[in-house]
Design a protein around this motif. Structure first.
Motif, mmCIF file in Angstrom:
data_model
loop_
_atom_site.group_PDB
_atom_site.id
_atom_site.type_symbol
_atom_site.label_atom_id
_atom_site.label_comp_id
_atom_site.label_asym_id
_atom_site.label_seq_id
_atom_site.Cartn_x
_atom_site.Cartn_y
_atom_site.Cartn_z
ATOM 1 N N ASP A 41 4.793 3.520 -9.439
ATOM 2 C CA ASP A 41 3.950 4.678 -9.752
ATOM 3 C C ASP A 41 4.554 5.544 -10.844
ATOM 4 O OD1 ASP A 41 1.580 4.874 -7.616
ATOM 5 O OD2 ASP A 41 3.343 4.006 -6.653
ATOM 6 N N GLU A 42 5.872 5.712 -10.815
ATOM 7 C CA GLU A 42 6.526 6.476 -11.877
ATOM 8 C C GLU A 42 8.016 6.125 -11.888
ATOM 9 O OE1 GLU A 42 6.595 11.031 -13.706
ATOM 10 O OE2 GLU A 42 5.577 10.611 -11.804
ATOM 11 N N ILE A 43 8.581 6.061 -13.089
ATOM 12 C CA ILE A 43 10.010 5.796 -13.242
ATOM 13 C C ILE A 43 10.677 7.043 -13.808
ATOM 14 C CG2 ILE A 43 11.781 4.356 -14.314
ATOM 15 C CD1 ILE A 43 9.880 2.078 -14.451
ATOM 16 N N PHE A 44 11.819 7.384 -13.230
ATOM 17 C CA PHE A 44 12.611 8.508 -13.709
ATOM 18 C C PHE A 44 13.957 7.970 -14.204
ATOM 19 C CE2 PHE A 44 9.816 9.891 -10.299
ATOM 20 C CZ PHE A 44 9.147 10.957 -10.899
ATOM 21 N N TYR A 45 14.399 8.454 -15.340
ATOM 22 C CA TYR A 45 15.615 7.931 -15.960
ATOM 23 C C TYR A 45 16.731 8.970 -15.932
ATOM 24 C CZ TYR A 45 12.427 4.353 -17.726
ATOM 25 O OH TYR A 45 11.502 3.353 -17.823
ATOM 26 N N MET A 46 17.918 8.510 -15.553
ATOM 27 C CA MET A 46 19.102 9.361 -15.559
ATOM 28 C C MET A 46 19.964 9.023 -16.776
ATOM 29 S SD MET A 46 19.251 11.466 -12.923
ATOM 30 C CE MET A 46 21.001 11.813 -12.753
ATOM 31 N N GLY A 92 0.778 -1.227 0.000
ATOM 32 C CA GLY A 92 0.000 0.000 0.000
ATOM 33 C C GLY A 92 0.810 1.279 0.000
ATOM 34 N N ASN A 93 1.897 1.301 -0.769
ATOM 35 C CA ASN A 93 2.762 2.469 -0.792
ATOM 36 C C ASN A 93 2.868 3.072 -2.189
ATOM 37 O OD1 ASN A 93 3.845 2.321 2.042
ATOM 38 N ND2 ASN A 93 4.484 0.305 1.301
ATOM 39 N N THR A 94 3.342 4.305 -2.244
ATOM 40 C CA THR A 94 3.703 4.940 -3.506
ATOM 41 C C THR A 94 5.170 4.626 -3.773
ATOM 42 O OG1 THR A 94 2.121 6.738 -3.215
ATOM 43 C CG2 THR A 94 3.943 7.121 -4.736
ATOM 44 N N VAL A 95 5.436 4.079 -4.951
ATOM 45 C CA VAL A 95 6.789 3.622 -5.271
ATOM 46 C C VAL A 95 7.312 4.361 -6.501
ATOM 47 C CG1 VAL A 95 8.231 1.637 -5.881
ATOM 48 C CG2 VAL A 95 6.303 1.341 -4.300
ATOM 49 N N PHE A 96 8.377 5.125 -6.296
ATOM 50 C CA PHE A 96 9.078 5.776 -7.397
ATOM 51 C C PHE A 96 10.403 5.044 -7.619
ATOM 52 C CE2 PHE A 96 6.750 9.658 -5.748
ATOM 53 C CZ PHE A 96 5.858 9.732 -6.807
ATOM 54 N N LEU A 97 10.789 4.903 -8.872
ATOM 55 C CA LEU A 97 12.072 4.265 -9.204
ATOM 56 C C LEU A 97 12.907 5.230 -10.021
ATOM 57 C CD1 LEU A 97 13.998 1.787 -9.420
ATOM 58 C CD2 LEU A 97 12.745 1.149 -11.503
ATOM 59 N N ILE A 98 14.180 5.388 -9.629
ATOM 60 C CA ILE A 98 15.152 6.136 -10.433
ATOM 61 C C ILE A 98 16.165 5.133 -10.949
ATOM 62 C CG2 ILE A 98 16.836 7.998 -10.477
ATOM 63 C CD1 ILE A 98 15.465 9.181 -8.005
ATOM 64 N N THR A 99 16.315 5.070 -12.255
ATOM 65 C CA THR A 99 17.255 4.131 -12.857
ATOM 66 C C THR A 99 17.910 4.769 -14.073
ATOM 67 O OG1 THR A 99 17.523 1.846 -13.650
ATOM 68 C CG2 THR A 99 15.509 2.997 -14.308
ATOM 69 N N SER A 100 18.722 3.991 -14.749
ATOM 70 C CA SER A 100 19.443 4.492 -15.916
ATOM 71 C C SER A 100 18.567 4.434 -17.161
ATOM 72 C CB SER A 100 20.701 3.651 -16.139
ATOM 73 O OG SER A 100 21.253 3.891 -17.415
ATOM 74 N N LYS A 129 19.526 3.616 -19.874
ATOM 75 C CA LYS A 129 19.951 2.426 -20.612
ATOM 76 C C LYS A 129 19.116 1.201 -20.248
ATOM 77 C CE LYS A 129 24.775 3.898 -21.141
ATOM 78 N NZ LYS A 129 26.198 3.560 -20.858
ATOM 79 N N LEU A 130 18.345 1.315 -19.171
ATOM 80 C CA LEU A 130 17.545 0.179 -18.693
ATOM 81 C C LEU A 130 16.059 0.349 -18.977
ATOM 82 C CD1 LEU A 130 19.301 -0.343 -15.234
ATOM 83 C CD2 LEU A 130 19.833 -1.449 -17.402
ATOM 84 N N LYS A 131 15.729 1.286 -19.874
ATOM 85 C CA LYS A 131 14.319 1.550 -20.180
ATOM 86 C C LYS A 131 13.583 0.318 -20.676
ATOM 87 C CE LYS A 131 13.971 6.489 -21.264
ATOM 88 N NZ LYS A 131 13.667 7.471 -22.335
ATOM 89 N N GLU A 132 14.274 -0.523 -21.428
ATOM 90 C CA GLU A 132 13.612 -1.663 -22.052
ATOM 91 C C GLU A 132 13.571 -2.904 -21.166
ATOM 92 O OE1 GLU A 132 12.102 -0.952 -24.854
ATOM 93 O OE2 GLU A 132 13.000 1.042 -24.673
ATOM 94 N N LYS A 133 14.148 -2.831 -19.987
ATOM 95 C CA LYS A 133 14.125 -3.985 -19.092
ATOM 96 C C LYS A 133 12.704 -4.217 -18.571
ATOM 97 C CE LYS A 133 18.535 -4.990 -19.146
ATOM 98 N NZ LYS A 133 19.035 -6.284 -19.677
ATOM 99 N N VAL A 139 28.496 5.687 -12.744
ATOM 100 C CA VAL A 139 29.403 6.815 -12.538
ATOM 101 C C VAL A 139 29.112 7.970 -13.489
ATOM 102 C CG1 VAL A 139 31.292 5.488 -11.543
ATOM 103 C CG2 VAL A 139 31.110 5.677 -14.021
ATOM 104 N N ASP A 140 28.301 7.731 -14.535
ATOM 105 C CA ASP A 140 27.928 8.810 -15.457
ATOM 106 C C ASP A 140 26.904 9.760 -14.842
ATOM 107 O OD1 ASP A 140 29.512 7.588 -17.431
ATOM 108 O OD2 ASP A 140 27.852 6.310 -18.053
ATOM 109 N N TRP A 141 26.203 9.317 -13.818
ATOM 110 C CA TRP A 141 25.159 10.150 -13.230
ATOM 111 C C TRP A 141 25.750 11.425 -12.630
ATOM 112 C CZ3 TRP A 141 20.753 7.279 -10.202
ATOM 113 C CH2 TRP A 141 20.160 6.322 -11.051
ATOM 114 N N ASN A 142 25.084 12.532 -12.862
ATOM 115 C CA ASN A 142 25.450 13.796 -12.246
ATOM 116 C C ASN A 142 24.650 13.936 -10.955
ATOM 117 O OD1 ASN A 142 25.177 16.679 -11.555
ATOM 118 N ND2 ASN A 142 26.336 17.029 -13.438
ATOM 119 N N LEU A 143 25.347 13.905 -9.826
ATOM 120 C CA LEU A 143 24.646 13.911 -8.533
ATOM 121 C C LEU A 143 23.867 15.195 -8.286
ATOM 122 C CD1 LEU A 143 27.157 12.123 -6.107
ATOM 123 C CD2 LEU A 143 25.174 11.178 -7.292
#
Length: 405
Positions: free
Chosen positions: A50-55, A28-36, A38-42, A60-64
C-alpha cells in the motif's frame, strides 16, 4: 472472530520477503513496508504494497528515534495490528517499535535471544541446552580463566552480526588478547567461545502458539564460516527424514524454540554435530526465514513456501482465524552457490532436469536441484561445485565489520 482488513508494518533492510508481502496483501490486508532508501530501485512487489517508506542509509545508519517518530505519525490515521521484521537486522528495530508503541509481539528481551549471540549462549545454558563453552568480554579475570581452562582454538564472534560475518578464529591466549585489545571500546560487543569442529546443520521451522508445526533439517556441505573466511562453494541439502541426525537436530530445535520463547513465525537455527564426541550442540538461532535462497531449497524439498506460510500465520493471528499447514512433501533438494567473476553468468551448460531454480543475483552463480532421492541431489551438488570452481567462481576477501550492531 475478526475477519476484517488488518494493517501490517513490515521492516526490511535488505531486498527480501516478496512472497511474504504478496501473500499478506492477497489475504486482504493493508501492507506498509519500511526499507532503506538505497533499495528504492529494487523490484519490490509494488502492486501488493500500500505504501513504502524509506529510511536514510542502511541498517545501522537508521536513527531509531526517527523511525519511531515516523511510525508514530503513521498511527495517527492507521490502526497498526502487527509489526514484522523480515531480516535479522530488523529484529531489534521491530522490538523497539513494539515496546514503545505497545503493539503486541516479541519484545526487546526475547528479541535479544534471536539477535545477540551472547544472550543466545546464556539462554541456552540456563535452559540446559548443549552449548560450546563461552565467555563474555566484560571482565579480564573471566577471560583469562576461560583461556586457561578451555582448550583452544576459540572464535571471537560479534554478538549481533548475521551468519559468519566478523568471526575471528584464534589459537592461543596471546593471540586472543591481541585481538581483544585491538577492539578497544568495542570489546563488549563480542564474545569468545570454543571452536568445535564438526558437521553444521540448519533447521528451518514454522511456529504457531509456541509450537513447531513444520521443520526440515539440512546439512551445510561447506559451512558459512569456511566460505566467509576462505572462499569456496556454498552448498546445503536436506538430510534423510527420520534419520538419527534428523531426530537429534529436531529434538534440540524443539528445546531452543520453546526455551527462547518464540511464539509464532519462522525460525532458522543452526547446530553442530561435534567430531570429537558425536554430540549435537546449539550454535545460533534467528526469528526469520533463512537467507542465501534456503527458502527456495526448502520449498523444492517440501512444497512449503516459508515466506508465504509465515504471512498466513501472521494473518491468522491478527484475525483470530485457524491456520492450517498445507500438505508437506518429503522430497529432497539442495543448493549450490558461489560468487561469480561474471555479472550475469550463463549457466545454460547446467541442464539436468533436476534443476528447479537458478539464482538471479548479479555476480552470483547458483542453482537448486530437487529429486526423490538424497543421493541424486548430493551427486549433482558435488559435480556442480567442481564445475563452478573451474569456470565461474571467484573469491572476495571478507569485508571487515566496521559498524557493529
Amino acid at each position: 472472530m475478526n475477519k476484517t482488513n488488518k494493517t501490517f508494518v513490515c521492516i526490511s533492510n535488505y531486498f527480501k520477503g516478496a512472497d511474504f508481502l504478496i501473500h499478506l496483501k492477497e489475504l486482504g490486508n493493508t501492507v506498509f513496508l519500511i526499507t532503506s532508501e538505497k533499495l528504492k530501485e529494487k523490484p519490490w512487489p509494488f502492486d501488493h504494497i500500500d505504501e513504502i517508506f524509506y529510511m536514510p542509509g542502511q541498517d545501522v545508519d537508521w536513527n531509531l528515534e526517527d523511525l519511531l517518530l515516523g511510525v508514530g505519525n503513521l498511527m495517527k490515521n492507521n490502526s497498526i495490528d502487527a509489526i514484522v521484521a523480515l531480516d535479522d537486522f530488523d529484529v531489534e528495530k521491530a522490538t523497539f517499535l513494539r515496546e514503545n508503541l505497545r503493539i503486541s509481539g516479541m519484545g526487546q528481551t526475547t528479541g535479544r535471544y534471536f539477535r545477540d549471540k551472547l544472550a543466545m549462549r546464556m539462554r541456552a545454558k540456563s535452559c540446559g541446552i548443549s552449548n560450546p563453552k563461552f565467555c563474555s568480554l566484560f571482565n579480564d579475570h573471566d577471560i583469562n580463566t576461560f583461556a586457561d581452562t578451555v582448550a583452544a582454538p576459540w572464535v571471537l564472534k560479534p554478538r549481533s552480526e548475521a551468519s559468519a560475518s566478523g568471526i575471528i578464529k584464534v589459537h592461543n591466549k596471546e593471540e586472543l588478547w591481541i585481538h581483544i585489545n585491538s577492539m578497544g571500546n568495542n570489546r563488549f560487543k563480542y564474545l569468545v567461545e570454543q571452536f568445535k569442529p564438526g558437521s553444521v546443520y540448519h533447521c528451518d521451522s514454522l511456529i504457531l502458539n509456541g509450537k513447531i508445526i513444520f521443520s526440515i533439517t539440512s546439512k551445510y556441505l561447506a559451512t558459512p564460516m569456511e566460505i566467509s573466511q576462505g572462499g569456496g562453494i556454498f552448498r546445503s541439502a536436506n538430510i534423510s527424514y527420520d534419520s538419527e541426525d534428523d531426530k537429534a537436530i529436531k529434538a534440540i530445535n524443539e528445546e531452543v524454540i520453546k526455551g527462547f520463547g518464540l511464539k509464532h513465525g519462522a525460525a532458522h537455527s543452526e547446530y553442530i554435530k561435534c567430531d570429537e564426541d558425536g554430540k549435537v550442540y546449539f550454535l545460533e538461532t534467528s526469528s526469520r526465514v533463512g537467507g542465501a535462497h534456503l527458502a527456495e531449497m526448502v520449498d523444492a524439498a517440501s512444497s512449503i513456501n516459508l515466506w508465504k506460510e509465515w504471512a498466513a500465520i501472521e494473518n491468522a493471528l491478527a484475525k483470530e482465524l485457524a491456520y492450517k499447514l498445507p500438505k508437506v512433501k518429503k522430497g529432497y533438494a539442495g543448493i549450490v552457490l558461489t560468487l561469480s567473476k561474471f555479472e550475469y553468468p550463463d549457466l545454460s551448460v547446467f541442464n539436468d532436469p533436476e534443476i528447479c531454480f537458478r539464482v538471479p543475483l548479479a555476480y552470483h552463480a547458483g542453482m537448486i536441484v530437487k529429486a526423490t532421492k538424497s543421493e541424486r541431489v548430493l551427486t549433482l551438488l558435488d559435480a556442480y561445485a567442481t564445475r563452478l570452481v573451474a569456470d565461474f567462481a571467484t573469491v572476495v576477501a571478507q569485508k571487515e565489520v566496521d559498524k557493529l550492531h
